[in-house]
Structures are given as structure tokens and as C-alpha cells.
Design a protein around this motif. Structure first.
Motif, PDB file in Angstrom:
ATOM      1  N   THR A 165      -7.744   0.614  14.332  1.00  0.00           N
ATOM      2  CA  THR A 165      -7.311   1.790  14.920  1.00  0.00           C
ATOM      3  C   THR A 165      -6.748   2.701  13.647  1.00  0.00           C
ATOM      4  OG1 THR A 165      -5.224   0.825  15.302  1.00  0.00           O
ATOM      5  CG2 THR A 165      -6.806   0.524  16.971  1.00  0.00           C
ATOM      6  N   PRO A 166      -6.217   3.875  13.923  1.00  0.00           N
ATOM      7  CA  PRO A 166      -5.812   4.632  12.677  1.00  0.00           C
ATOM      8  C   PRO A 166      -4.447   4.138  12.367  1.00  0.00           C
ATOM      9  CG  PRO A 166      -6.745   6.256  14.303  1.00  0.00           C
ATOM     10  CD  PRO A 166      -6.776   4.679  14.786  1.00  0.00           C
ATOM     11  N   GLN A 167      -3.552   3.457  13.313  1.00  0.00           N
ATOM     12  CA  GLN A 167      -2.417   2.938  13.038  1.00  0.00           C
ATOM     13  C   GLN A 167      -2.387   1.595  12.356  1.00  0.00           C
ATOM     14  OE1 GLN A 167      -3.517   3.739  16.156  1.00  0.00           O
ATOM     15  NE2 GLN A 167      -2.439   5.706  16.432  1.00  0.00           N
ATOM     16  N   GLN A 207     -15.423  -0.024  17.662  1.00  0.00           N
ATOM     17  CA  GLN A 207     -14.147   0.577  17.128  1.00  0.00           C
ATOM     18  C   GLN A 207     -14.094   1.379  15.685  1.00  0.00           C
ATOM     19  OE1 GLN A 207     -11.458  -3.117  16.857  1.00  0.00           O
ATOM     20  NE2 GLN A 207     -11.077  -2.763  19.165  1.00  0.00           N
ATOM     21  N   LEU A 208     -15.022   1.144  14.892  1.00  0.00           N
ATOM     22  CA  LEU A 208     -15.410   1.716  13.575  1.00  0.00           C
ATOM     23  C   LEU A 208     -15.947   3.044  13.973  1.00  0.00           C
ATOM     24  CD1 LEU A 208     -16.587  -1.136  11.696  1.00  0.00           C
ATOM     25  CD2 LEU A 208     -14.550   0.201  10.901  1.00  0.00           C
ATOM     26  N   SER A 209     -16.781   3.233  14.953  1.00  0.00           N
ATOM     27  CA  SER A 209     -17.710   4.360  15.162  1.00  0.00           C
ATOM     28  C   SER A 209     -16.840   5.087  15.999  1.00  0.00           C
ATOM     29  CB  SER A 209     -19.050   4.187  15.834  1.00  0.00           C
ATOM     30  OG  SER A 209     -18.985   3.440  17.197  1.00  0.00           O
ATOM     31  N   ALA A 210     -16.092   4.521  16.957  1.00  0.00           N
ATOM     32  CA  ALA A 210     -15.177   5.613  17.641  1.00  0.00           C
ATOM     33  C   ALA A 210     -13.933   6.154  16.655  1.00  0.00           C
ATOM     34  CB  ALA A 210     -14.467   4.655  18.785  1.00  0.00           C
ATOM     35  N   LEU A 211     -13.722   5.526  15.592  1.00  0.00           N
ATOM     36  CA  LEU A 211     -12.851   5.899  14.929  1.00  0.00           C
ATOM     37  C   LEU A 211     -13.368   7.091  13.960  1.00  0.00           C
ATOM     38  CD1 LEU A 211     -10.165   5.557  12.752  1.00  0.00           C
ATOM     39  CD2 LEU A 211     -11.327   4.120  11.487  1.00  0.00           C
ATOM     40  N   LEU A 212     -14.797   6.894  13.642  1.00  0.00           N
ATOM     41  CA  LEU A 212     -15.407   8.090  12.780  1.00  0.00           C
ATOM     42  C   LEU A 212     -15.456   9.245  13.708  1.00  0.00           C
ATOM     43  CD1 LEU A 212     -16.949   8.916  10.360  1.00  0.00           C
ATOM     44  CD2 LEU A 212     -18.760   7.743  11.232  1.00  0.00           C
ATOM     45  N   LEU A 213     -15.786   9.043  14.898  1.00  0.00           N
ATOM     46  CA  LEU A 213     -16.080  10.146  15.846  1.00  0.00           C
ATOM     47  C   LEU A 213     -14.817  10.850  16.120  1.00  0.00           C
ATOM     48  CD1 LEU A 213     -17.613  11.798  18.136  1.00  0.00           C
ATOM     49  CD2 LEU A 213     -16.944   9.950  19.744  1.00  0.00           C
ATOM     50  N   SER A 214     -13.453  10.058  16.484  1.00  0.00           N
ATOM     51  CA  SER A 214     -12.088  10.800  16.276  1.00  0.00           C
ATOM     52  C   SER A 214     -11.671  11.540  15.363  1.00  0.00           C
ATOM     53  CB  SER A 214     -11.170   9.684  16.778  1.00  0.00           C
ATOM     54  OG  SER A 214      -9.809  10.027  16.726  1.00  0.00           O
ATOM     55  N   LEU A 215     -11.907  10.966  14.061  1.00  0.00           N
ATOM     56  CA  LEU A 215     -11.546  11.578  12.692  1.00  0.00           C
ATOM     57  C   LEU A 215     -12.242  13.005  12.639  1.00  0.00           C
ATOM     58  CD1 LEU A 215     -11.278   8.589  10.429  1.00  0.00           C
ATOM     59  CD2 LEU A 215      -9.596   9.924  11.292  1.00  0.00           C
ATOM     60  N   LEU A 216     -13.775  13.221  13.034  1.00  0.00           N
ATOM     61  CA  LEU A 216     -14.350  14.273  12.737  1.00  0.00           C
ATOM     62  C   LEU A 216     -14.271  15.177  14.004  1.00  0.00           C
ATOM     63  CD1 LEU A 216     -17.735  12.426  11.562  1.00  0.00           C
ATOM     64  CD2 LEU A 216     -16.059  13.761  10.114  1.00  0.00           C
ATOM     65  N   ILE A 269       0.998  -1.136  -0.080  1.00  0.00           N
ATOM     66  CA  ILE A 269      -0.028   0.082  -0.007  1.00  0.00           C
ATOM     67  C   ILE A 269       1.010   1.302   0.120  1.00  0.00           C
ATOM     68  CG2 ILE A 269      -1.847   1.045   1.239  1.00  0.00           C
ATOM     69  CD1 ILE A 269      -2.500  -1.510   0.407  1.00  0.00           C
ATOM     70  N   ASP A 270       0.739   1.774  -1.102  1.00  0.00           N
ATOM     71  CA  ASP A 270       1.817   3.210  -1.133  1.00  0.00           C
ATOM     72  C   ASP A 270       0.934   4.460  -0.571  1.00  0.00           C
ATOM     73  OD1 ASP A 270       3.382   5.097  -1.937  1.00  0.00           O
ATOM     74  OD2 ASP A 270       3.095   5.356  -3.950  1.00  0.00           O
ATOM     75  N   GLY A 271       1.221   4.595   0.727  1.00  0.00           N
ATOM     76  CA  GLY A 271       0.502   5.868   1.283  1.00  0.00           C
ATOM     77  C   GLY A 271       1.005   5.915   2.731  1.00  0.00           C
ATOM     78  N   LYS A 272       0.069   6.521   3.245  1.00  0.00           N
ATOM     79  CA  LYS A 272       0.498   6.928   4.762  1.00  0.00           C
ATOM     80  C   LYS A 272      -0.604   6.371   5.941  1.00  0.00           C
ATOM     81  CE  LYS A 272       2.515  11.239   3.388  1.00  0.00           C
ATOM     82  NZ  LYS A 272       2.807  12.739   3.989  1.00  0.00           N
ATOM     83  N   PRO A 273      -0.088   5.922   7.013  1.00  0.00           N
ATOM     84  CA  PRO A 273      -1.201   5.794   8.243  1.00  0.00           C
ATOM     85  C   PRO A 273      -2.249   6.919   8.153  1.00  0.00           C
ATOM     86  CG  PRO A 273       0.979   5.177   8.844  1.00  0.00           C
ATOM     87  CD  PRO A 273       1.170   6.246   7.652  1.00  0.00           C
ATOM     88  N   LEU A 274      -3.483   6.296   8.634  1.00  0.00           N
ATOM     89  CA  LEU A 274      -4.654   7.438   8.458  1.00  0.00           C
ATOM     90  C   LEU A 274      -4.240   8.348   9.581  1.00  0.00           C
ATOM     91  CD1 LEU A 274      -7.484   8.094   7.678  1.00  0.00           C
ATOM     92  CD2 LEU A 274      -8.336   6.541   9.403  1.00  0.00           C
ATOM     93  N   ASN A 275      -3.690   8.346  10.568  1.00  0.00           N
ATOM     94  CA  ASN A 275      -3.666   9.284  11.549  1.00  0.00           C
ATOM     95  C   ASN A 275      -2.466  10.212  11.128  1.00  0.00           C
ATOM     96  OD1 ASN A 275      -1.635   7.083  11.740  1.00  0.00           O
ATOM     97  ND2 ASN A 275      -0.995   7.815  13.821  1.00  0.00           N
ATOM     98  N   LYS A 276      -2.001  10.327  10.102  1.00  0.00           N
ATOM     99  CA  LYS A 276      -0.947  11.105   9.479  1.00  0.00           C
ATOM    100  C   LYS A 276      -1.562  11.889   8.513  1.00  0.00           C
ATOM    101  CE  LYS A 276       3.070   9.682  11.420  1.00  0.00           C
ATOM    102  NZ  LYS A 276       4.047   8.944  10.725  1.00  0.00           N
ATOM    103  N   VAL A 277      -2.501  11.642   7.927  1.00  0.00           N
ATOM    104  CA  VAL A 277      -3.425  12.399   6.771  1.00  0.00           C
ATOM    105  C   VAL A 277      -4.650  12.747   7.119  1.00  0.00           C
ATOM    106  CG1 VAL A 277      -2.386  11.092   5.017  1.00  0.00           C
ATOM    107  CG2 VAL A 277      -4.340  10.130   6.020  1.00  0.00           C
ATOM    108  N   ARG A 278      -5.047  12.577   8.413  1.00  0.00           N
ATOM    109  CA  ARG A 278      -6.426  13.008   8.736  1.00  0.00           C
ATOM    110  C   ARG A 278      -6.936  14.497   8.846  1.00  0.00           C
ATOM    111  NH1 ARG A 278      -6.808  11.292  14.852  1.00  0.00           N
ATOM    112  NH2 ARG A 278      -8.789  12.227  14.695  1.00  0.00           N
TER     113      ARG A 278
END
Length: 445
Positions: free
Chosen positions: A140-142, A182-191, A98-107
Motif C-alpha cells: 500500500t502507499p502507506q 496489489q502492485l497493479s492496483a497501486l499503479l492504477l491508483s497513482l495514475l 529512509i529519508d523521505g516521505k510516504p508515497l501517498n504524500k508525494v504522488r
């Protein structure tokens, strides 16, 4: 072709067709390297079991079987699994790179719509896992990578990929609930950058970036009450899909309305002429897709026009759309006092559309998002706006004397702060008199 490196860069011997490029990361379950597959001429990720123990081997084999059984863009693909070449070596798995970055680095670079679409894609992948009889249990974002390739809108919703399924196991009602949580907590955290426990303590406070309907969905997904929460991942999936469809419909509806509402242009221009706090170049701003504030004003006026015509359902839809645009405008420009003022003006004149309870919630949200009036350049006006909102709360809840007194006190403090900063403003003095004389229906002073 990738830069060639000796095979000894890998921690264990593997077939020479794979050239090591670099270490990508490591965790409790294994080591992951970027490599180049000379035979198929592509970059891959190679994951080694962290130790040759039976437990580590079992985890890697389980992950490989799961990935090969479930095909979805949100789940990393597996290409091969290899046995060690020597007894002291480790089992390894060849994965999609996967050519990219962890989600917590691009949020921070992801919009609300992109965020929901991205999480929805992850939910789709996890639903597919549940259908295959597995649960993830560590979302998790990681553990999520965001592809850097593909920028079209169609591809953006499929950019997020779960890259570590090592602790996945056969699903159970408890593990399915854990994935949904965990998915809903992820959405809450990202927003919002909020944790679930913070969200529990302030359930009616809408934060910038969290539209009311999304707040409701997340609240249900995080619910500790077994009777209220989603029981299947597909239920969460359908709610997010409904929100995304409604968002897209609203955007189409906006441009359709803009193209076909010529009869409303004159009332809008009159409104702008008669209200000195309205934007001076409204029609120019209106043509810009980026101006959430101008869009919010359009929908606010249109909703009130529909309400006056007796079309309550459509008026409510347009009003909710207006509030969504106000939320985005204020989230992007929190120091723009006129945005707060215009939203409050709309809320206070929407009695034909919303109930007292709904307006109370909106005002509490607006007060929370306004924050400290001292942060604004026009401090007296900000204090005055806060006083108006508190007085409105008192009037809306006049059957509850304890609330009336609390909000009257807050309103008085705010208007006195406005007068202190600008003592000669007649409207501030007039509001102070109105607050002082107001009584609840129970006869409190």
C-alpha cells in the motif's frame, strides 16, 4: 551528528550506542524510531516488536531474515537484530533509515514515466522476494517510502522502498497473485485515482494519465479470470519493462525524427497556414520539450504522411505516439478546447491507420475527457465538437441501429445547445441538418 537524546525515549532499553531522535510511526506489528548509531555514525531506523509476545517476536525475526536474504533497492535493508537487555524488554531490529516521505504524500509530484518506473522497481523487489520464497501481501502507499535524496533519472526509478515486511510469509500461488493485484492496483491508483472496481465498470474509458497500453497491462494484472491474469510476478515485470523501453524509444525516435524530417517541415507549415485552429507559433512551440501538444501535432501529421505512403506499421506507431502526447497535453490543460479539437480532428482522419473499433474507443475516451461543454469559455464550440464526435460514432457503428439512434440523439442535443448559444453560426446549422438526415445501414431514421 544527530541531536543526543536520553535512551529512555525508546520504549524499551537497548544498547547505548543508539541515540533516540524521534518516533517515526507505529502499526499493528511494532514501533519504529529514528535513531543515531554513534559507532557507525549514521542514522538508522529501529523497530521494536509491539509486545514481547511469541507472535510479535516471530514476525520481527521473520522480517529480519527476509530482508537479510533479499537485497534490492526497493526493499529496506536490515543491519542488525537485537535481543532484549531485560526480560521485560522487546526484540528490536536495526534498519536502513529512509529519508523521505510516504508515497501517498508525494504522488501528485510524480510524472507518468516516473510512476511506472517507480512501480516497476517495486515489482522488481517483490519478484526477488518471490524468488526467495516469500510474498509481501500488504503493498500500500502507506508502506512505501519515497527517498528525498537522489534526483537523477537513474536514481529516480529506485526511489521507492517497501518499508514494512512484517506480515510477509512463505509464498504460495494465492499470495503471489495477491502481490501482483496489489502492485497493479497501486499503479492504477497513482495514475488515475481509480480503484479496481471503478476500472472494471469502465474498462474502455481511458483516463488522463493512463495511456492505452498501460490500461491493457493493468487490466490483465487485475483480471479475475485465472486464464487471463499474470501467473508470475516476472510476467508483470516484463510488461512494465517493455512499456518503459518503448516510452524511451519513442522519445529518442521523436528527436531523431525532428532532426531528420526536414522534408516534412514545408507540409507542416502549409497545414498550419490552411487550418485556422492550429497553433500560430508552431515551430517555436515545437522546440520546447515541455509542449506535449506541439509534439502531438507533429506525430499526427507524420503518421498520416506514412499512411499515405503505405507504411501502415510505422504510421500506427507514430499515431499511437501522437495520441499519447495528446493525452498528456489534455491531462495538463483540460480546459484548452483546441487540444480536444485537434485530437478529435486527428482521430476522425485516421481511418487508414486504425480500425472502426479502435476509433470508436478513442472517440468514447475523447468524449469522456471533454466532459461538460459548459465548463469551457467557448461553450458553443465545445457543444459543436461533442456533436461531431457523437455523429462520427453513429456512422462508425451504422450496422447497429440502437447505437445509431442513441448517438444521433446525443449529437442532436449537443448541436442544438451550440445553436442556442450561437444561433447564427452556419456550420452549426449545417451539422444539425446532417445529423437529422443521417440513417443507419439498417434503414433507421
Amino acid at each position: 551528528m544527530a541531536e543526543a537524546h536520553p535512551d529512555t525515549n525508546f520504549p524499551y532499553p537497548i544498547p547505548a550506542r543508539y541515540q533516540c531522535v524521534k518516533l517515526l510511526g507505529h502499526g499493528g506489528s511494532g514501533l519504529v524510531y529514528k535513531a543515531y548509531d554513534q559507532r557507525l555514525r549514521r542514522h538508522v531506523a529501529i523497530k521494536f516488536a509491539r509486545s514481547p509476545s511469541i507472535v510479535s517476536r516471530h514476525r520481527l525475526v521473520n522480517e529480519a531474515r527476509l530482508l537479510s536474504a533479499v537485497d534490492h533497492p526497493a526493499l529496506c535493508r536490515v543491519f542488525d537484530i537485537g535481543e532484549p537487555e531485560t526480560p521485560s524488554s522487546s526484540l528490536f531490529m536495526v534498519l536502513e533509515y529512509i529519508d523521505g516521505k510516504p508515497l501517498n504524500k508525494v504522488r501528485s509530484a510524480i510524472s507518468v514515466y516516473e510512476t511506472v518506473a517507480m512501480v516497476k522497481s517495486l515489482v522488481d523487489g517483490v519478484c526477488r522476494m518471490h524468488e526467495a520464497g516469500y510474498a509481501h501481501s500488504d503493498i500500500t502507499p502507506q508502506n512505501i517510502m519515497v527517498r528525498s535524496l537522489g534526483t537523477s533519472k537513474k536514481e529516480q526509478s529506485k526511489r521507492a522502498v517497501l518499508v514494512d515486511l512484517s506480515i510477509s510469509a512463505p509464498s504460495s500461488p494465492a499470495s503471489i497473485q495477491r502481490d501482483i493485484y496489489q502492485l497493479s492496483a497501486l499503479l492504477l491508483s497513482l495514475l488515475t485515482d481509480m480503484k479496481p472496481e471503478q476500472f472494471y465498470h469502465h474498462p474502455i474509458i481511458s483516463r488522463p494519465g493512463l495511456p492505452i497500453e498501460l490500461s491493457r497491462i493493468i487490466k490483465r494484472a487485475l483480471s479475475l479470470d485465472p486464464n487471463s491474469r499474470f501467473h508470475e510476478c516476472q510476467e508483470f515485470q516484463k510488461e512494465l519493462e517493455h512499456w518503459l523501453n518503448r516510452y524511451r524509444l519513442k522519445k529518442r525516435l521523436f528527436w531523431f525524427t525532428a532532426a531528420n524530417a526536414a522534408v516534412l517541415v514545408v507540409p507542416f507549415i502549409l497545414f498550419l497556414t490552411l487550418h485556422d485552429t492550429a497553433p500560430r507559433h508552431f515551430l517555436e512551440d515545437y522546440s520546447s520539450k515541455q509542449d506535449q501538444y506541439a509534439h502531438a501535432v507533429v506525430f499526427a501529421h507524420y503518421s498520416q504522411y506514412l499512411a499515405n505512403q503505405g507504411d501502415r506499421q510505422r504510421a500506427t506507431e507514430q499515431a499511437e505516439l501522437s495520441l499519447d502526447h495528446f493525452d498528456h497535453a489534455i491531462a495538463n490543460n483540460p480546459d484548452a478546447l483546441r487540444y480536444h479539437e485537434e485530437r478529435t480532428r486527428f482521430i476522425l482522419t485516421s481511418g487508414q491507420i486504425f480500425s472502426h473499433t479502435q476509433i470508436t474507443t478513442m472517440l468514447l475516451n475523447a468524449i469522456n475527457e471533454l466532459g461538460d461543454p459548459a465548463q469551457f469559455e467557448e461553450k458553443p464550440a465545445a457543444h459543436y465538437l461533442l456533436a461531431k464526435m457523437y455523429l462520427a460514432l453513429a456512422k462508425l457503428n451504422n450496422e447497429h441501429p440502437h447505437l445509431v439512434e442513441r448517438w444521433k440523439d446525443s449529437a442532436l442535443r449537443s448541436v442544438k445547445a451550440a445553436i442556442q448559444n450561437k444561433p447564427n453560426a452556419d456550420r452549426y446549422q449545417k451539422l444539425q441538418n446532417e445529423i437529422s438526415q443521417y440513417q443507419s445501414s439498417a434503414g433507421t431514421d
